[in-house]
Structure formats: C-alpha cells, structure tokens
Design a protein around this motif. Structure first.
Motif, PDB file in Angstrom:
ATOM      1  N   THR A 353      -2.295   2.967  -5.137  1.00 48.07           N
ATOM      2  CA  THR A 353      -2.934   4.189  -4.631  1.00 48.07           C
ATOM      3  C   THR A 353      -2.153   4.660  -3.402  1.00 48.07           C
ATOM      4  O   THR A 353      -1.352   3.901  -2.845  1.00 48.07           O
ATOM      5  CB  THR A 353      -4.377   3.907  -4.195  1.00 48.07           C
ATOM      6  OG1 THR A 353      -4.329   2.971  -3.114  1.00 48.07           O
ATOM      7  CG2 THR A 353      -5.216   3.334  -5.320  1.00 48.07           C
ATOM      8  N   THR A 354      -2.421   5.895  -2.964  1.00 48.10           N
ATOM      9  CA  THR A 354      -1.703   6.429  -1.806  1.00 48.10           C
ATOM     10  C   THR A 354      -1.924   5.521  -0.602  1.00 48.10           C
ATOM     11  O   THR A 354      -0.991   5.212   0.147  1.00 48.10           O
ATOM     12  CB  THR A 354      -2.245   7.849  -1.482  1.00 48.10           C
ATOM     13  OG1 THR A 354      -2.348   8.549  -2.709  1.00 48.10           O
ATOM     14  CG2 THR A 354      -1.377   8.587  -0.525  1.00 48.10           C
ATOM     15  N   HIS A 355      -3.170   5.085  -0.447  1.00 46.22           N
ATOM     16  CA  HIS A 355      -3.480   4.248   0.714  1.00 46.22           C
ATOM     17  C   HIS A 355      -2.755   2.903   0.612  1.00 46.22           C
ATOM     18  O   HIS A 355      -2.134   2.446   1.579  1.00 46.22           O
ATOM     19  CB  HIS A 355      -5.000   4.041   0.787  1.00 46.22           C
ATOM     20  CG  HIS A 355      -5.433   3.219   1.947  1.00 46.22           C
ATOM     21  ND1 HIS A 355      -5.003   3.473   3.231  1.00 46.22           N
ATOM     22  CD2 HIS A 355      -6.229   2.119   2.024  1.00 46.22           C
ATOM     23  CE1 HIS A 355      -5.525   2.573   4.047  1.00 46.22           C
ATOM     24  NE2 HIS A 355      -6.271   1.733   3.342  1.00 46.22           N
ATOM     25  N   GLN A 356      -2.794   2.314  -0.589  1.00 45.79           N
ATOM     26  CA  GLN A 356      -2.098   1.028  -0.781  1.00 45.79           C
ATOM     27  C   GLN A 356      -0.603   1.197  -0.493  1.00 45.79           C
ATOM     28  O   GLN A 356       0.007   0.355   0.168  1.00 45.79           O
ATOM     29  CB  GLN A 356      -2.272   0.537  -2.225  1.00 45.79           C
ATOM     30  CG  GLN A 356      -3.616  -0.132  -2.491  1.00 45.79           C
ATOM     31  CD  GLN A 356      -3.777  -0.511  -3.964  1.00 45.79           C
ATOM     32  OE1 GLN A 356      -3.213   0.117  -4.847  1.00 45.79           O
ATOM     33  NE2 GLN A 356      -4.572  -1.541  -4.215  1.00 45.79           N
ATOM     34  N   ALA A 357      -0.036   2.343  -0.976  1.00 50.28           N
ATOM     35  CA  ALA A 357       1.401   2.563  -0.794  1.00 50.28           C
ATOM     36  C   ALA A 357       1.753   2.629   0.689  1.00 50.28           C
ATOM     37  O   ALA A 357       2.704   1.982   1.145  1.00 50.28           O
ATOM     38  CB  ALA A 357       1.811   3.852  -1.501  1.00 50.28           C
ATOM     39  N   VAL A 358       0.965   3.396   1.462  1.00 50.33           N
ATOM     40  CA  VAL A 358       1.257   3.520   2.902  1.00 50.33           C
ATOM     41  C   VAL A 358       1.178   2.145   3.580  1.00 50.33           C
ATOM     42  O   VAL A 358       2.046   1.767   4.380  1.00 50.33           O
ATOM     43  CB  VAL A 358       0.274   4.525   3.563  1.00 50.33           C
ATOM     44  CG1 VAL A 358       0.393   4.483   5.075  1.00 50.33           C
ATOM     45  CG2 VAL A 358       0.549   5.936   3.066  1.00 50.33           C
ATOM     46  N   GLU A 359       0.142   1.377   3.227  1.00 54.97           N
ATOM     47  CA  GLU A 359      -0.031   0.070   3.860  1.00 54.97           C
ATOM     48  C   GLU A 359       1.106  -0.876   3.449  1.00 54.97           C
ATOM     49  O   GLU A 359       1.637  -1.607   4.279  1.00 54.97           O
ATOM     50  CB  GLU A 359      -1.387  -0.545   3.474  1.00 54.97           C
ATOM     51  CG  GLU A 359      -2.588   0.277   3.940  1.00 54.97           C
ATOM     52  CD  GLU A 359      -2.669   0.429   5.450  1.00 54.97           C
ATOM     53  OE1 GLU A 359      -2.162   1.476   5.931  1.00 54.97           O
ATOM     54  OE2 GLU A 359      -3.183  -0.457   6.135  1.00 54.97           O
ATOM     55  N   LEU A 360       1.505  -0.837   2.166  1.00 56.28           N
ATOM     56  CA  LEU A 360       2.587  -1.720   1.709  1.00 56.28           C
ATOM     57  C   LEU A 360       3.905  -1.374   2.412  1.00 56.28           C
ATOM     58  O   LEU A 360       4.692  -2.255   2.750  1.00 56.28           O
ATOM     59  CB  LEU A 360       2.757  -1.584   0.181  1.00 56.28           C
ATOM     60  CG  LEU A 360       1.678  -2.284  -0.651  1.00 56.28           C
ATOM     61  CD1 LEU A 360       1.773  -1.864  -2.112  1.00 56.28           C
ATOM     62  CD2 LEU A 360       1.840  -3.804  -0.547  1.00 56.28           C
ATOM     63  N   LEU A 361       4.109  -0.071   2.647  1.00 58.64           N
ATOM     64  CA  LEU A 361       5.344   0.332   3.329  1.00 58.64           C
ATOM     65  C   LEU A 361       5.345  -0.141   4.780  1.00 58.64           C
ATOM     66  O   LEU A 361       6.366  -0.587   5.306  1.00 58.64           O
ATOM     67  CB  LEU A 361       5.509   1.853   3.233  1.00 58.64           C
ATOM     68  CG  LEU A 361       5.857   2.338   1.811  1.00 58.64           C
ATOM     69  CD1 LEU A 361       5.776   3.852   1.707  1.00 58.64           C
ATOM     70  CD2 LEU A 361       7.248   1.854   1.408  1.00 58.64           C
ATOM     71  N   HIS A 362       4.160  -0.078   5.441  1.00 56.95           N
ATOM     72  CA  HIS A 362       4.065  -0.587   6.815  1.00 56.95           C
ATOM     73  C   HIS A 362       4.390  -2.075   6.849  1.00 56.95           C
ATOM     74  O   HIS A 362       5.098  -2.551   7.737  1.00 56.95           O
ATOM     75  CB  HIS A 362       2.656  -0.352   7.368  1.00 56.95           C
ATOM     76  CG  HIS A 362       2.502   0.991   8.013  1.00 56.95           C
ATOM     77  ND1 HIS A 362       3.204   1.356   9.129  1.00 56.95           N
ATOM     78  CD2 HIS A 362       1.714   2.057   7.708  1.00 56.95           C
ATOM     79  CE1 HIS A 362       2.870   2.583   9.480  1.00 56.95           C
ATOM     80  NE2 HIS A 362       1.966   3.043   8.623  1.00 56.95           N
ATOM     81  N   ILE A 363       3.842  -2.794   5.859  1.00 53.63           N
ATOM     82  CA  ILE A 363       4.056  -4.250   5.825  1.00 53.63           C
ATOM     83  C   ILE A 363       5.534  -4.551   5.597  1.00 53.63           C
ATOM     84  O   ILE A 363       6.134  -5.385   6.279  1.00 53.63           O
ATOM     85  CB  ILE A 363       3.184  -4.890   4.713  1.00 53.63           C
ATOM     86  CG1 ILE A 363       1.708  -4.791   5.115  1.00 53.63           C
ATOM     87  CG2 ILE A 363       3.580  -6.340   4.462  1.00 53.63           C
ATOM     88  CD1 ILE A 363       0.737  -5.106   3.994  1.00 53.63           C
ATOM     89  N   THR A 364       6.142  -3.837   4.642  1.00 54.77           N
ATOM     90  CA  THR A 364       7.565  -4.067   4.356  1.00 54.77           C
ATOM     91  C   THR A 364       8.401  -3.749   5.581  1.00 54.77           C
ATOM     92  O   THR A 364       9.331  -4.492   5.935  1.00 54.77           O
ATOM     93  CB  THR A 364       8.013  -3.180   3.164  1.00 54.77           C
ATOM     94  OG1 THR A 364       7.073  -3.352   2.109  1.00 54.77           O
ATOM     95  CG2 THR A 364       9.391  -3.539   2.682  1.00 54.77           C
ATOM     96  N   GLN A 365       8.081  -2.651   6.248  1.00 57.96           N
ATOM     97  CA  GLN A 365       8.835  -2.272   7.434  1.00 57.96           C
ATOM     98  C   GLN A 365       8.771  -3.375   8.489  1.00 57.96           C
ATOM     99  O   GLN A 365       9.771  -3.761   9.080  1.00 57.96           O
ATOM    100  CB  GLN A 365       8.271  -0.971   8.007  1.00 57.96           C
ATOM    101  CG  GLN A 365       8.938  -0.589   9.316  1.00 57.96           C
ATOM    102  CD  GLN A 365       8.306   0.634   9.945  1.00 57.96           C
ATOM    103  OE1 GLN A 365       8.916   1.683   9.995  1.00 57.96           O
ATOM    104  NE2 GLN A 365       7.083   0.496  10.400  1.00 57.96           N
ATOM    105  N   GLU A 366       7.537  -3.914   8.712  1.00 61.28           N
ATOM    106  CA  GLU A 366       7.385  -4.954   9.723  1.00 61.28           C
ATOM    107  C   GLU A 366       8.141  -6.222   9.309  1.00 61.28           C
ATOM    108  O   GLU A 366       8.812  -6.855  10.133  1.00 61.28           O
ATOM    109  CB  GLU A 366       5.890  -5.261   9.937  1.00 61.28           C
ATOM    110  CG  GLU A 366       5.604  -6.443  10.851  1.00 61.28           C
ATOM    111  CD  GLU A 366       6.172  -6.310  12.259  1.00 61.28           C
ATOM    112  OE1 GLU A 366       6.368  -5.163  12.697  1.00 61.28           O
ATOM    113  OE2 GLU A 366       6.451  -7.343  12.894  1.00 61.28           O
TER     114      GLU A 366
END
Ligand SMILES: Nc1ncnc2c1ncn2[C@@H]1O[C@H](COP(=O)(O)OP(=O)(O)OP(=O)(O)O)[C@@H](O)[C@H]1O
Ligand SMILES: [Mg+2]
Length: 483
Positions: A353-366
């Motif tokens: 979902t859009t929300h999951q995608a944003v959160e996964l990208l934050h996690i990957t970035q960190e």
C-alpha cells in the motif's frame, strides 16, 4: 378519588347504614326507639366514621407525598446522571459532581474529597455552596481528620444529625461556615474508593434550621455516586488517552524528523564532502554534486514546512516502492562508495500500500545510511519479494557487523528504534542478524493488505507465513554469499 371525598364518604356510608338500621328497627318494632336516642346513635356513628376516615385519608396523603418526593428525586437523579455524561474534562466533571449532588440532596454545602492513588489521603477538595472568597479565608483544604477521616476509614455511608455532638468530630477550622447535619457517601470504582462526597445542612423551607438527611436522601445520593464514579473514571481515561495521543504524536514527529530531515542533511554533507575532494581534479563533477546538494536542501525545506503544517513528510510521497528503491540504490551507490545491488520483485512491490511503501522506503534509507556510516561495507543486497501472505524485505551488507543486543541496549541513536517502531505499527516483524566481520542482515515482513476493489470473489490469501519463510526465499542473500 381525592382524600377529601374519601373523608366525606367515610362519614356518609356509616351514617346511611346506621339510619337504615334504625328505620328497619322502627318498622319491625314501632315505638321502641326514641327520636333522641336515634339521633345520638347517628351522631356517634358519624363521629366514629369521621375519625376513621380521617386516619385512613391522612395515611394516604402521607404515602402520596412520599411517592411524589421519590418521583421527583428519581427524576432529579436521572437529570443529574444525564448532565454528567455531557462532560469529559476531568476538572469540570469533578465540579459538576459536587454541584449536582448538592442540588439532589437539597444540601446547603457540598464537597468532594478526591483521594490519591493509594486511597489514603485527600488529594483534591472541591466545594459547592461556598464562594471563592469564603474558601480563600478558610486556609488549607482539609487533610481528612475528624468526621472526614472517619468516612475514609469506616468506608461506609454516614449520616450525622448534629456534627458538633458527634464524638468523631474534630471541630471546624477558623472562618469555616457553621454546619450541623452531614451525609457522607463514597465514590467507588472497580472496588477502589475514588473519593468521598460530603453534603451538609439539608435545606429547610420553613427556615427553622437545617434538617437531618433521611435514609431516602442517602439512597438517592448513593445512586448518584455510582453514576459519578463512572463519569470520573471515564474522564480520567479520556485524559490518559489524550496524553498518550500527544506522546505518540511527539514520537511520530521525532521519528520523521530523524528519518527524513536528519538523514537528508547527512547525505547532503557527504555530497559536499565529495564535491570538496573533487573540486580541483574533477571540477565538473564537483559542480554537479553541489547542484544535487542545493536540490536536496530545497527538498529538506519542503519537508520541514510539511512538518510544521502537521502533514506527513514529503520524502517518498507520491513515489512507488520500486521507484523509491531505485532512487535510494542509485544515490547510495553513487555517493557512499558501495555497490547497492537491487532485486525488487515488481509484482510484490505493486502489492504494497502507499503507506507501507513510504514506511519501507524510510526503513531502507535508514539501513543504507547505517551501512554507510558504520559498516565499512562495499556490497549491499536489497531484496524485496512476496512469500505467501507477506511482503518481505531483506538488506544484507558485507561490513564489519555489530553486537545487536548491545546496540539496542546502549546506542544513543534513533535509527534502529524507529525501524522497529515503523514495522510494529504496520503489524510486521523485524529481525536483525549480525556477525563480526561478516556483515549484517536486516529482515522484515509485513502482511499483504487485501486488494481494495474486488469484483469477483478473491482466492483466499494463504495463511501468513512466519518470518523465517521470507528469510529462506531463494532471492535473499546471506552475508556469507556477499563475501
Ligand atoms: N549495518 C550496520 N553495520 C554495523 N553497525 C551497525 C549497522 N547498523 C547499525 N549499526 C550499529 O548500531 C548502532 C545503532 O544504530 P542506529 O541507527 O540506531 O543509531 P545511529 O546510526 O548511531 O544514529 P542515528 O540513526 O540516530 O543517526 C550504530 O551506532 C552502529 O554501531
Ligand atoms: Mg542510524
């Protein structure tokens, strides 16, 4: 039938009856009853009838009055309970409880002693019927000595007709208004006393001094106390929820600031550092890096504006998971001196979902920022697949590794904690494995959200696979493979 009619009928029926008896007697045995004698008999019967009917009517009237009073008190109780439900603010609820209990019991004064968490001491003392000026001259609120203390220790309702004559009374402090009669009732919730209601001097319409409180008054106030306890408990819960919501909001703010703005500024620093090193030998590249930094800074400014307006950060908004992953891999490969190898299953990425995608990208970035800062790695694998009912992300590096437990216990950083928090909020699972000089693997899995529009009955989702199922996917890389 009114009691007035009842009184008259109580005279009329016996008189008519006795008159018929006299008439019958005269008919059967003429001249045996004298007129005077008959008159006396009728008068006696009338008198007895009047006395009896008056006694019955008076009892009826008293009973009626009692029923009337109960109906009025029950209605007042209903209104009071209703009025309590209109408030959620704790201090307002407490004041309302005192005011309404005073109205309900027709007391001149009322007070509510709210107990501390241990239930042993009065923490707050709220009054009604006393002006703020009068309250000001009375000094400190009571500590629970004398009769107030007796209600606390005896833990049952108390009615006192003359306070001054009660041996438990400790007398009133200076400037305290004189009080004579008392009704004390506890407010109990889940078996614990929240506080006590003290009602004094029942109002007397004849003006001949305060009346003692009756058993009926006590019953009504006890019923009201039960409603009041629920209202107070609700208001306390509401207040706690508000505090939790504020804390969560703060946490979210801090998390977004860390993962969004701080990481971006850190990346900007690296770009400038790179530009600085290339300035002489590769001025064109250095210029490009500076251009990237300016663009990045503008994004950071946009992010901060979004935070101030209480919106979600702009970073990653509007990008698909696959696009965002691509961008991250390119940025880190270009600037961080390591190769980021991306294996994202497009079909799986489309199910986030859009929300999951944003959160996964934050996690990957960190995770990538951590590898860049701490791992001293030159190769990173980022894998995203779907396994059964779960979306699985794995990030492996071939760096120096770290002690996960020690970092969790002692690190001042926010990155891993935020990662954990984001995964938890998405109902997911996170695992970090790390081995000294071999590398680190971050694995997480999230449930696949059901498709929003379903035209035909969808095939049931397979049961959620355990996290380990994600780990063992053929596309996932182990740190050993990275060597
Ligand atoms: N891939 C990794 N390789 C080696 N060490 C790591 C790795 N990821 C995390 N660490 C260690 O775990 C610690 C905690 O990481 P965390 O992201 O929570 O904080 P931080 O990066 O130090 O600070 P912040 O993220 O707040 O800027 C780091 O200080 C580092 O020692
Ligand atoms: Mg970090």
């Amino acid at each position: 039938m009114s009691t007035k009619t009842l009184r008259w009928l109580g005279i009329l029926f016996p008189v008519l009856f006795w008159a018929s008896v006299i008439a019958l007697r005269t008919y059967l045995a003429p001249y045996t009853t004298a007129v005077l004698e008959a008159t006396i008999e009728v008068l006696l019967v009338a008198g007895a009838g009047a006395l009896f009917s008056n006694w019955v009517a008076t009892r009826f009237e008293r009973h009626d009055a009692e029923i009337d009073q109960r109906v009025q008190q029950t209605e007042a109780l209903r209104q009071a309970a209703l009025a309590l439900t209109a408030e959620v603010d704790l201090s307002q609820v407490l004041q309302r409880v005192v005011d309404l209990s005073r109205q309900l019991s027709q007391a001149r004064y009322a007070a509510l002693g709210v107990l501390d968490a241990d239930g042993g001491h009065i923490e707050q003392f709220i009054t009604s019927g006393v002006t703020p000026e009068e309250r000001g001259t009375m000094g400190d609120p009571p500590q629970g000595h004398g009769l107030l203390g007796a209600i606390l220790t005896e833990r049952r309702p108390m009615r006192v007709d003359v306070i001054q004559n009660d041996p438990r009374s400790a007398g009133f402090p200076a400037n305290h208004p004189p009080m004579k009669t008392l009704l004390g009732v506890s407010l109990i919730s889940k078996g614990q006393i929240l506080g006590n209601l003290y009602l004094t001097d029942k109002f007397d319409s004849t003006g001949s001094g305060p009346l003692p409180f009756t058993e009926q008054d006590q019953n009504v106030v006890e019923m009201f106390a039960a409603h009041a306890s629920v209202a107070i408990e609700n208001a306390r819960l509401y207040q706690q929820n508000q505090q939790i919501a504020i804390m969560q909001e703060r946490e979210r703010f801090g998390m977004n600031l860390h993962d969004g703005v701080i990481q971006s500024i850190y990346a900007m620093g690296l770009l400038l550092d790179d530009a600085h090193h290339r300035a002489d030998a590769e001025p064109a590249l250095a210029k490009a890096r500076i251009g990237q930094t300016v663009q990045g800074l503008n994004e950071v400014i946009r992010d901060i504006r979004a935070y101030i307006m209480g919106l979600r950060p702009q970073r990653f908004q509007g990008r698909s998971l696959a696009e965002g992953m691509d961008e991250l891999a390119r940025t880190f490969s270009a600037n961080a001196g390591m190769t980021v190898d991306l294996a994202v299953d497009a079909k799986a990425a489309a199910r986030a979902t859009t929300h999951q995608a944003v959160e996964l990208l934050h996690i990957t970035q960190e995770a990538l920022a951590n590898i860049q800062k701490h791992a001293n790695a030159d190769l990173v694998h980022v894998t995203f697949v779907r396994t059964g009912g779960r979306l699985c992300l794995a990030i492996d590096d071939n760096g120096k590794g770290f002690d996960v437990f020690r970092a969790a216990a002692s690190s001042q950083g926010h990155g891993l904690r935020n990662m954990q928090e984001r995964v938890r909020a998405l109902d997911g699972e996170l695992e970090i494995e790390s081995e000294s000089s071999k590398g680190t693997r971050i694995m997480l899995s999230l449930p696949v959200a059901p498709r929003p529009i379903v035209n035909k009955p969808a095939a049931p989702e397979p049961a959620p696979a355990a996290l380990v199922a994600c780990v063992d996917t053929p596309t996932a890389h182990t740190p050993a493979e990275n060597q």
